[in-house]
Design a protein around this motif. Structure first.
Motif, short mmCIF file in Angstrom:
data_model
loop_
_atom_site.label_atom_id
_atom_site.label_comp_id
_atom_site.label_asym_id
_atom_site.label_seq_id
_atom_site.Cartn_x
_atom_site.Cartn_y
_atom_site.Cartn_z
N THR A 34 1.42 -6.48 1.13
CA THR A 34 2.80 -6.10 0.81
C THR A 34 3.51 -5.68 2.09
O THR A 34 2.88 -5.24 3.06
N VAL B 103 8.30 -4.00 -4.43
CA VAL B 103 7.20 -3.21 -5.00
C VAL B 103 7.69 -2.25 -6.07
O VAL B 103 6.88 -1.73 -6.87
N VAL C 199 -6.23 -5.95 -1.03
CA VAL C 199 -4.78 -5.70 -0.94
C VAL C 199 -4.53 -4.72 0.20
O VAL C 199 -5.17 -3.66 0.28
N HIS D 163 -1.47 -2.55 1.54
CA HIS D 163 -0.15 -2.10 1.08
C HIS D 163 0.61 -1.49 2.27
O HIS D 163 0.43 -0.32 2.61
N THR E 242 4.12 2.41 -4.37
CA THR E 242 2.66 2.51 -4.15
C THR E 242 1.93 2.59 -5.49
O THR E 242 0.90 1.94 -5.69
N VAL F 71 1.80 -0.95 -7.15
CA VAL F 71 0.86 -1.89 -6.53
C VAL F 71 -0.58 -1.44 -6.76
O VAL F 71 -1.46 -2.27 -7.05
N PHE G 255 -8.39 -1.73 -1.93
CA PHE G 255 -6.96 -1.47 -1.76
C PHE G 255 -6.80 -0.52 -0.57
O PHE G 255 -7.35 0.58 -0.59
N LEU H 197 -4.10 1.53 1.73
CA LEU H 197 -2.74 2.04 1.90
C LEU H 197 -2.48 2.34 3.37
O LEU H 197 -3.24 3.06 4.01
#
Length: 606
Positions: free
Chosen positions: A282, A338, A356, A358, A383, A386, A398, A400
């Motif tokens: 993203t 998002v 993923v 992000h 956040t 997603v 995932f 972040l």
């Protein structure tokens, strides 16, 4: 001169040299031996002449660029001359039953002297006369090792480059006063200002590719005192593998002066987690997101989904990746926000990524102070959307992308990022998806960062604006930040907040001064203006607060923080109330929650 003209001219020159050598050799020795008849002299001359041209073509003596002549060309001349003399000796042995060694040896000596002299004289003419005529810039080479000598050789051989190496400096005392390619080592690095003045130096090339960042900075600061142009050569592996070209020399960049070494990554573990997998990024059009995409593509995933809100930025990264990797990787651009929960769920269901990253977020501190609702919608709810979509469709990992501004945040941007961390920490407790966050400091050259701003201000003639002379920040490059994010995904077990050991923070004022100097100006010409700390800014940033510090490193220069999240029920209850909190209250409330202990959050919610 064209090939058609050069070859006949060289053949004619060599024919004269061959005949001259054997006849001079004969006449020098004639008073001492009468065994050479005119017929034998003529036959020997013809055999030597023919054999010389045969071996000259065999060893491509007429195809050499003699302006670049070196030891290799001398070996070629030796082979051609020696074999032609040996052929003449064999002919004498067969024809008259004996070999006149003294005449042939003297002929060989004259042959070598004149053939070699004729070729190397052109190089001397080119190096001395033509180079002087072109008025090249007098250049000092810092480093007389492999890198320095490689650069020097290429500068001497390349007449199109307007740089003339005239001196070396090197801190190795064993090299002092030695000469490489006719250029002397005139002193040590501390002698640079004196040598620049004595030798009328116009350019300096830092040619020690193995230097650490601290050493580069030390050398640059010495060179900067001279006010001449400074360039640096690329990486050591490019030099040793022969990839280095003179055109690869570049200006010293502010990244070279950070004073710390980049993190080395575990390439094999990254490859295992990405190669052949589906990956979604993203914010793929942003500075960090687009670089994450570039780094991921090096590991050949099966597909990479480029998700972003900005049409033009996604178009750019899509075209770039297709051009380089399109034949081997499925590249899928997706325009989506998002904040649009349904769309994010739809994308996750359609493509089913296994990893993923992000990176979509609002990150500009003063702008988010002025627009707190937008920061909440993008950084918190975005956040959450997603992350929950990743869990719903069984994403394996995932990651972040977070920030050092999430530590003890006094501003909305940092507070929203800390709450985003809390969301994924809580989700990690119950989920089969591995949720992790990665914190790092300011990224050099990213959109909205100080470097592009400073460059624009310098280009406009100044002044460079800084909020406070003592303001400090942690810095890293875009590629390094992106690699750290990718590495974190391979280290994750779930719930961690990874933090890079970023060394010592850098004063913004020092960064500005270096950039002014690198741009070829002085502080008097550009100037620095202090404007005062802006709303929401901190004097210095932290990567971990005192309760989060964990000394042990899980990977070289990578720590795991012990950030304590607010409980899931309290956190989600608080998030749900945000939509109904008046604008004038939301800023203070979100900052207090991000900085509070779980018990205090419960009190705030009540």
């Amino acid at each position: 001169m064209t090939y058609q003209k050069r070859v006949p001219l060289l053949m004619l020159l060599d024919s004269v040299i061959v005949l001259f050598s054997i006849y001079v050799g004969y006449f020098i020795l004639h008073p001492y031996s009468n065994f050479y008849s005119s017929k034998l002299l003529l036959v020997s001359s013809l055999i030597l002449l023919v054999s010389h041209h045969i071996f000259a073509f065999r060893y491509r003596l007429y195809h050499k660029a003699w302006e670049y002549a070196s030891v290799g060309e001398l070996v070629t001349i030796t082979k051609a001359v020696t074999f032609s003399i040996v052929t003449a000796a064999v002919a004498q042995l067969v024809g008259v039953g004996q070999v006149h060694i003294r005449v042939l040896f003297l002929t060989w000596m004259l042959h070598m002297l004149l053939i070699g002299g004729s070729r190397f004289s052109w190089r001397m003419y080119r190096d001395r006369y033509i180079k002087t005529r072109n008025k090249k810039a007098r250049t000092l080479i810092v480093g007389a090792g492999a890198g320095g000598t490689t650069v020097t050789r290429q500068l001497l051989h390349n007449n199109d480059v307007e740089l003339d190496p005239v001196a070396f400096v090197d801190d190795d005392p064993r090299k002092y006063m030695l000469e490489m390619y006719g250029i002397k080592v005139c002193g040590t690095i501390t002698d640079i200002p004196k040598i620049v003045k004595e030798k009328r130096i116009e350019n300096i090339i830092i040619a020690i590719p193995s230097l650490s960042k601290k050493e580069v900075r030390r050398i640059y600061e010495i060179c900067a005192k001279t006010e001449v142009e400074i360039k640096i050569m690329p990486l050591l592996e490019d030099v040793m593998t022969g990839k280095i070209e003179v055109s690869a020399l570049r200006n010293v960049e502010v990244e070279d002066l950070l004073g710390r070494e980049p993190v080395e990554l575990d390439i094999s573990s990254i490859s295992e987690s990405i190669t052949g997998e589906k990956v979604l990024v993203t914010g793929a059009g942003g500075s960090i997101g687009s670089e994450i995409c570039r780094q991921i593509c090096k590991f050949t995933p099966k597909e990479i989904i480029l998700l972003g809100h900005g049409e033009f930025s996604i178009y750019n990264i899509d075209m770039e990746l297709r051009q380089e990797y399109g034949e081997h990787i499925g590249i899928i651009p997706v325009i989506a926000d998002v904040q649009d929960r349904d769309k994010i769920m739809e994308v996750m269901e359609q493509y089913r990524p296994s990893v993923v990253y992000h990176a979509a977020a609002h990150k500009h501190v003063p702008l988010m102070e002025a627009n707190p609702k937008e920061a909440i919608k993008n950084n918190i709810f975005g956040t959450k959307n997603v992350a929950e979509a990743a869990e719903a469709f069984a994403v394996d990992t995932f990651v972040l992308v977070s920030t050092d501004k999430a530590v003890n945040p006094p501003n909305v941007m940092g507070a929203t990022k800390r709450i985003a961390e809390m969301i994924i920490q809580n989700m990690a407790k119950e989920s089969s998806t591995k949720f992790v966050a990665v914190r790092f400091g300011n990224v050099l050259g990213s959109r909205g960062s100080v470097i592009p701003l400073f460059k624009r201000q310098i280009a406009a003639g100044g002044p460079v604006t800084i909020t406070h002379p003592d303001m400090t920040r942690y810095f890293m490059t875009i590629p390094e930040a992106s690699r750290l994010v990718i590495q974190a995904g391979t280290l994750a077990h779930g719930g961690e907040v990874f933090v890079l050991d970023m060394g010592e923070p850098v004063k913004i004022s020092d960064l500005a001064k270096n950039l002014i100097s690198l741009s070829g100006f002085t502080e008097e010409e550009i100037g620095i203006k202090y404007t005062g700390i802006r709303p929401g800014e901190k004097m210095y940033e932290e990567l971990l607060n005192e309760n989060e510090i964990q000394k042990e490193q899980i990977f070289p220069k990578i720590h795991i923080g012990k950030a304590e999240p607010v409980g899931a029920s309290e956190l989600y209850h608080f998030i749900n109330t945000l939509e109904h909190v008046p604008l004038e209250q939301v800023k203070g409330m979100i900052v207090e929650v991000a900085n509070s202990k779980p018990k205090r959050v419960v009190q705030l919610i009540k």
